[in-house]
Structures are given as structure tokens and as C-alpha cells.
Design a protein around this motif. Structure first.
Motif, PDB file in Angstrom:
ATOM      1  N   PRO A 194      56.725 -41.223  48.049  1.00  0.00           N
ATOM      2  CA  PRO A 194      57.035 -39.893  48.573  1.00  0.00           C
ATOM      3  C   PRO A 194      57.359 -38.808  47.534  1.00  0.00           C
ATOM      4  N   LEU A 236      63.873 -43.617  55.398  1.00  0.00           N
ATOM      5  CA  LEU A 236      64.594 -42.621  56.209  1.00  0.00           C
ATOM      6  C   LEU A 236      63.977 -42.466  57.599  1.00  0.00           C
ATOM      7  N   GLY A 274      56.937 -48.436  56.740  1.00  0.00           N
ATOM      8  CA  GLY A 274      58.027 -47.757  56.027  1.00  0.00           C
ATOM      9  C   GLY A 274      59.317 -47.834  56.829  1.00  0.00           C
ATOM     10  N   GLY A 295      58.364 -30.648  56.034  1.00  0.00           N
ATOM     11  CA  GLY A 295      59.096 -29.849  55.048  1.00  0.00           C
ATOM     12  C   GLY A 295      60.070 -30.817  54.394  1.00  0.00           C
ATOM     13  N   CYS A 296      61.370 -30.532  54.416  1.00  0.00           N
ATOM     14  CA  CYS A 296      62.331 -31.513  53.925  1.00  0.00           C
ATOM     15  C   CYS A 296      62.860 -32.303  55.104  1.00  0.00           C
ATOM     16  N   LYS A 328      48.198 -37.182  49.297  1.00  0.00           N
ATOM     17  CA  LYS A 328      48.583 -36.932  50.697  1.00  0.00           C
ATOM     18  C   LYS A 328      47.519 -36.082  51.409  1.00  0.00           C
ATOM     19  N   THR A 382      66.194 -50.104  49.644  1.00  0.00           N
ATOM     20  CA  THR A 382      66.401 -49.832  51.077  1.00  0.00           C
ATOM     21  C   THR A 382      66.901 -51.059  51.844  1.00  0.00           C
TER      22      THR A 382
HETATM   23  N1  NAD Z   1      61.777 -37.055  53.144  1.00  0.00           N
HETATM   24  C1  NAD Z   1      61.112 -35.941  52.998  1.00  0.00           C
HETATM   25  O1  NAD Z   1      61.668 -34.929  52.613  1.00  0.00           O
HETATM   26  C2  NAD Z   1      59.643 -35.865  53.323  1.00  0.00           C
HETATM   27  C3  NAD Z   1      59.035 -34.622  53.325  1.00  0.00           C
HETATM   28  C4  NAD Z   1      57.691 -34.515  53.649  1.00  0.00           C
HETATM   29  C5  NAD Z   1      56.992 -35.658  53.976  1.00  0.00           C
HETATM   30  N2  NAD Z   1      57.597 -36.863  53.954  1.00  0.00           N
HETATM   31  C6  NAD Z   1      56.803 -38.052  54.282  1.00  0.00           C
HETATM   32  O2  NAD Z   1      57.437 -38.776  55.315  1.00  0.00           O
HETATM   33  C7  NAD Z   1      57.224 -40.161  55.129  1.00  0.00           C
HETATM   34  C8  NAD Z   1      58.524 -40.890  55.141  1.00  0.00           C
HETATM   35  O3  NAD Z   1      59.365 -40.373  54.128  1.00  0.00           O
HETATM   36  P1  NAD Z   1      60.817 -40.962  53.893  1.00  0.00           P
HETATM   37  O4  NAD Z   1      61.642 -39.860  53.365  1.00  0.00           O
HETATM   38  O5  NAD Z   1      61.253 -41.735  55.093  1.00  0.00           O
HETATM   39  O6  NAD Z   1      60.498 -41.960  52.692  1.00  0.00           O
HETATM   40  P2  NAD Z   1      61.274 -43.278  52.275  1.00  0.00           P
HETATM   41  O7  NAD Z   1      60.936 -43.536  50.844  1.00  0.00           O
HETATM   42  O8  NAD Z   1      62.700 -43.216  52.681  1.00  0.00           O
HETATM   43  O9  NAD Z   1      60.552 -44.392  53.187  1.00  0.00           O
HETATM   44  C9  NAD Z   1      59.281 -44.895  52.904  1.00  0.00           C
HETATM   45  C10 NAD Z   1      59.348 -46.408  53.025  1.00  0.00           C
HETATM   46  O10 NAD Z   1      58.041 -46.934  52.749  1.00  0.00           O
HETATM   47  C11 NAD Z   1      58.172 -48.136  52.052  1.00  0.00           C
HETATM   48  N3  NAD Z   1      56.946 -48.381  51.300  1.00  0.00           N
HETATM   49  C12 NAD Z   1      56.501 -47.723  50.198  1.00  0.00           C
HETATM   50  N4  NAD Z   1      55.356 -48.239  49.780  1.00  0.00           N
HETATM   51  C13 NAD Z   1      55.049 -49.263  50.631  1.00  0.00           C
HETATM   52  C14 NAD Z   1      53.981 -50.187  50.717  1.00  0.00           C
HETATM   53  N5  NAD Z   1      53.008 -50.194  49.778  1.00  0.00           N
HETATM   54  N6  NAD Z   1      53.964 -51.076  51.731  1.00  0.00           N
HETATM   55  C15 NAD Z   1      54.956 -51.095  52.655  1.00  0.00           C
HETATM   56  N7  NAD Z   1      56.021 -50.249  52.609  1.00  0.00           N
HETATM   57  C16 NAD Z   1      56.066 -49.353  51.609  1.00  0.00           C
HETATM   58  C17 NAD Z   1      59.373 -47.901  51.133  1.00  0.00           C
HETATM   59  O11 NAD Z   1      59.975 -49.119  50.712  1.00  0.00           O
HETATM   60  C18 NAD Z   1      60.293 -47.071  52.030  1.00  0.00           C
HETATM   61  O12 NAD Z   1      61.233 -47.888  52.732  1.00  0.00           O
HETATM   62  C19 NAD Z   1      56.391 -40.296  53.853  1.00  0.00           C
HETATM   63  O13 NAD Z   1      55.037 -40.352  54.192  1.00  0.00           O
HETATM   64  C20 NAD Z   1      56.667 -39.008  53.119  1.00  0.00           C
HETATM   65  O14 NAD Z   1      55.629 -38.637  52.246  1.00  0.00           O
HETATM   66  C21 NAD Z   1      58.917 -36.996  53.647  1.00  0.00           C
END
Ligand code: NAD
Length: 353
Positions: A94, A14, A10, A208-209, A184, A48
Motif C-alpha cells: 500500500p 486495516l 488482506g 483517499g486516506c 494500482k 498484523t
Molecule cells: N489506508 C489507506 O490510506 C489507503 C488509501 C487508499 C487506498 N488504500 C488501499 O486499500 C487497501 C487496503 O489498505 P489497508 O490500509 O487496509 O492496508 P494494510 O496494509 O493494512 O492491509 C493489507 C493487508 O494485505 C496483506 N497482504 C499484502 N500482500 C499480500 C499478499 N501477497 N498476499 C496476501 N496478503 C497480503 C498484508 O499483510 C495486510 O494485512 C489496499 O489496496 C490499499 O492500497 C488504502
């Protein structure tokens, strides 16, 4: 000097991109896995590639692998080839709203993709710390059972037991999670199991966020980033239920990565941490409108929809005590105002391109 290798999935997202920046800066050779599936999930707004481009320009040694974590054979091969000294797994579907319309994709990416990563790590480099980004949605909507009080612009806990927030001991079953929360949970338990059963140094960070300037916030995921973008573009932001007083605790991606660093330096097995901004970084939607208007000088346009999102939390604040106890010295360094300002500046810069 031996250069250590880090594998981050990923990496264009973010958290993943923040990991690339931090560990490249520390002298690690960073390998990123991302297939830009966020664009497939959320359309062009979730693309992205701009972030991948930025990483390539800023970190010439960074190596990108255009790979889908659902591709088990390719994941096994990559791990065998690299044998990284640490793994940070952030690739995911996500959004809990989106998951209902694509349950197979959601489960295949979140649950099966995580298993692919874990088993590949066990076969190739079982001693390497494995950090997994889980979510507070593993608690389902059970946090909504905590007694609440209604304040002028926010809900808050009306139970002293939760004054410091929700701890890792909170129950995870017998509540509504959304399809996303359930996939999850599967991943979270599997990561713990690879720690407990196989003795691997794994941890789940129940976010969280998580937010920051490099988020491609969209309506279905990335609440703060999207809210700030709406303010900047003078677009109408939709509030879903709870009078707009629902509270989130926000943690800047920089502080998330500082914690990951510490875990990798001194890993434990099968651990779970609630990773959020804590009470000090908690804010409601209505309060967020005030803060962003103060920064941008623009009023917030919004519309109220009575129906809340399914399984949504009314008030969620992470208790950070366990993180601080296990890793003394780690703390939140970026408060809400600076986080808001950085996100705002980032959207301004992206809009100017
Ligand atoms: N942002 C939040 O508020 C938040 C909150 C709680 C948990 N999380 C967890 O944190 C992690 C990161 O979140 P984020 O906000 O950076 O998400 P994001 O969507 O910005 O980043 C995730 C990345 O994973 C890539 N991706 C998705 N499916 C894929 C696949 N099959 N193979 C390869 N790459 C793939 C996407 O292209 C993306 O660039 C996630 O596991 C999310 O569930 C995020």
C-alpha cells in the motif's frame, strides 16, 4: 438457513479486518486471506498478527487462510473450493514510497495479485460482486495542477469546479504516479475491464486516506495512525514539504465497509468511486497536530524536511457525490474528532499489552 460466504483478501489489515468484523456480525461465513506481508514490507512495526489474533478471538467462525495472492494456482484452487457469494479484495503493497525500492514485489502483489483474484473469480463465481480497493494515486500528481490558495494552516482549491472535491472523471494518465500508483492503475483498469468486458459486478474504490483504530500505521503508510502514534510516544514526526499544509480527506474504515455492504447488496458493473472523507473530513498535517494535541494533551514534536514525497498530493479532497447518488442513504458517519480519538485509544490499548 443458507449461510453466505464472503472472501476477503488482506483480512489482517486495516480495511480487511473491518470487513471481517462487519460481515461476521451480519451472519456471513467470512474467509480471510492474508500472509502478513505487511511485516515483510514495513518490518515488525507493520506486523498484523495481533489483528489476526483479535479477529480469531472475536469471531470464532472466521476462517483464516495463510495464502499469498501472488500464488496463482493456490488462488484458483481456493476460489473453486469456496465459490464465495462476494469478494472484497484489499490485500496490497500500500505504500508509494516503499514501491520504488521493491518494484517487482509491488507490481506482483498489486497488479498481478489482483488479476489472479479476478480471473479466479471469473472461473469460480462470476456472478459474485467483486469489490476492489483502489487508490486516489491512480490520478497521479495531476490533482496538483488544480489552482490552489494558501491559508494559514492548509492549502485549498482556488477553483469553484473543485469546491466539492475531485470526481471520478478526473484524468488518470500523463502525470507522475509513483511506482505504487502505476501498479494500482493496472489493477484498477483490469477490475473495470472484468466488469465491462466480462460483465462481472466489479467496482474500484479509489481511496483517499482510509484510516481507523486497527491500522498499524508506519512512516511510509497510514499517515494519521502514524502521526497519532508519534504524538502518544512523544516521538518526532517528519513533515515532507508543502509547509505541512498538505490536505488529506480521511474516511474511517467503518464507513468504508458500510459502502462495500451497499455495493454488494445492489452491485453494478465496472464502476469506479472516489472513496474518501470528503471536504468535512479533510485536514492538513498542521491541523492534525492541533487536533491530536487537544485530545491527548501532549504537544506534537516535529521536524520539517523541505523535499516533498515524490508524486505526493498537495491537496486532495474526494467528491462523494457519485457514491451518494448511486447509493442514497450511504454517508459519512464518523467525523474527524471521533476518528482521531478511536485511533488514539487503540494505540494506548496496544501499548498497554
Ligand atoms: N489506508 C489507506 O490510506 C489507503 C488509501 C487508499 C487506498 N488504500 C488501499 O486499500 C487497501 C487496503 O489498505 P489497508 O490500509 O487496509 O492496508 P494494510 O496494509 O493494512 O492491509 C493489507 C493487508 O494485505 C496483506 N497482504 C499484502 N500482500 C499480500 C499478499 N501477497 N498476499 C496476501 N496478503 C497480503 C498484508 O499483510 C495486510 O494485512 C489496499 O489496496 C490499499 O492500497 C488504502
Amino acid at each position: 438457513m443458507i449461510v453466505k460466504k464472503l472472501l476477503v483478501t488482506g483480512s489482517s489489515g486495516l480495511i480487511g479486518s473491518e470487513v471481517v468484523t462487519a460481515f461476521s456480525g451480519d451472519g456471513w461465513k467470512v474467509h480471510g486471506v492474508d500472509n502478513n506481508m505487511r511485516a515483510d514490507f514495513f518490518g515488525p512495526q507493520g506486523d498484523t498478527r495481533w489483528n489476526l489474533q483479535r479477529l480469531k478471538e472475536n469471531h470464532p467462525a472466521f476462517q483464516h487462510h495463510e495464502l499469498d495472492i501472488r500464488n496463482r494456482a493456490a488462488v484458483l484452487d481456493l476460489l473453486k473450493e469456496l465459490k464465495p457469494e462476494a469478494i472484497i479484495h484489499t490485500a496490497a503493497q500500500p505504500s508509494h514510497d516503499l514501491a520504488a525500492s521493491r518494484p517487482f514485489d509491488d507490481f506482483d502483489v498489486n497488479a498481478v495479485g489482483t488479476l489472479n483474484m479476478l480471473e479466479a473469480a471469473r472461473q469460480a463465481c462470476p456472478e459474485s460482486p467483486f469489490v476492489h480497493t483502489s487508490t486516489n494515486k491512480v490520478y497521479g500528481d495531476a490533482p496538483n495542477e488544480i489552482k490552489l490558495k494558501e491559508l494559514a494552516k492548509r492549502w485549498d482549491y482556488d477553483d469553484p469546479a473543485y469546491q466539492a472535491g475531485i470526481a471520478e472523471t478526473f484524468r488518470i494518465d500523463q502525470s507522475k504516479h509513483s511506482v505504487f500508483g502505476a501498479s494500482k492503475v493496472a489493477a484498477d483498469i483490469m477490475v473495470q475491464e472484468y466488469g465491462r468486458y466480462f460483465g462481472m459486478p466489479t467496482c474500484c474504490l479509489r481511496g483517499g486516506c482510509l484510516t481507523g483504530p486497527n491500522h498499524c500505521g508506519v512512516e511510509l503508510h497510514g499517515f494519521l495512525s502514524f502521526l497519532i502514534k508519534c504524538n502518544l510516544e512523544e516521538r518526532t514526526y517528519k513533515i515532507f514539504g508543502y509547509k505541512g499544509k498538505q490536505v488529506r480527506d480521511n474516511i474511517h474504515s467503518y464507513d468504508v465497509v458500510q459502502f462495500m455492504r451497499r455495493f454488494i447488496e445492489a452491485p453494478r458493473q465496472g464502476e469506479v468511486y472516489n472513496l474518501g472523507g470528503g471536504r468535512e473530513n479533510s485536514i492538513s498535517i498542521l491541523e492534525s497536530f492541533d487536533l491530536i494535541s487537544e485530545i491527548s494533551g501532549k504537544p506534537m514534536k516535529f521536524e520539517y524536511v523541505e523535499q516533498n514525497r515524490q508524486g505526493d498530493h498537495i491537496c486532495y479532497i474526494s467528491n462523494l457525490a457519485k457514491m451518494k447518488a448511486h447509493y442514497p442513504g450511504w454517508t459519512i458517519t464518523k467525523g474527524l474528532k471521533i476518528t482521531f480519538s478511536e485511533i488514539y485509544e487503540s494505540w494506548l490499548t496496544r501499548a498497554a499489552k
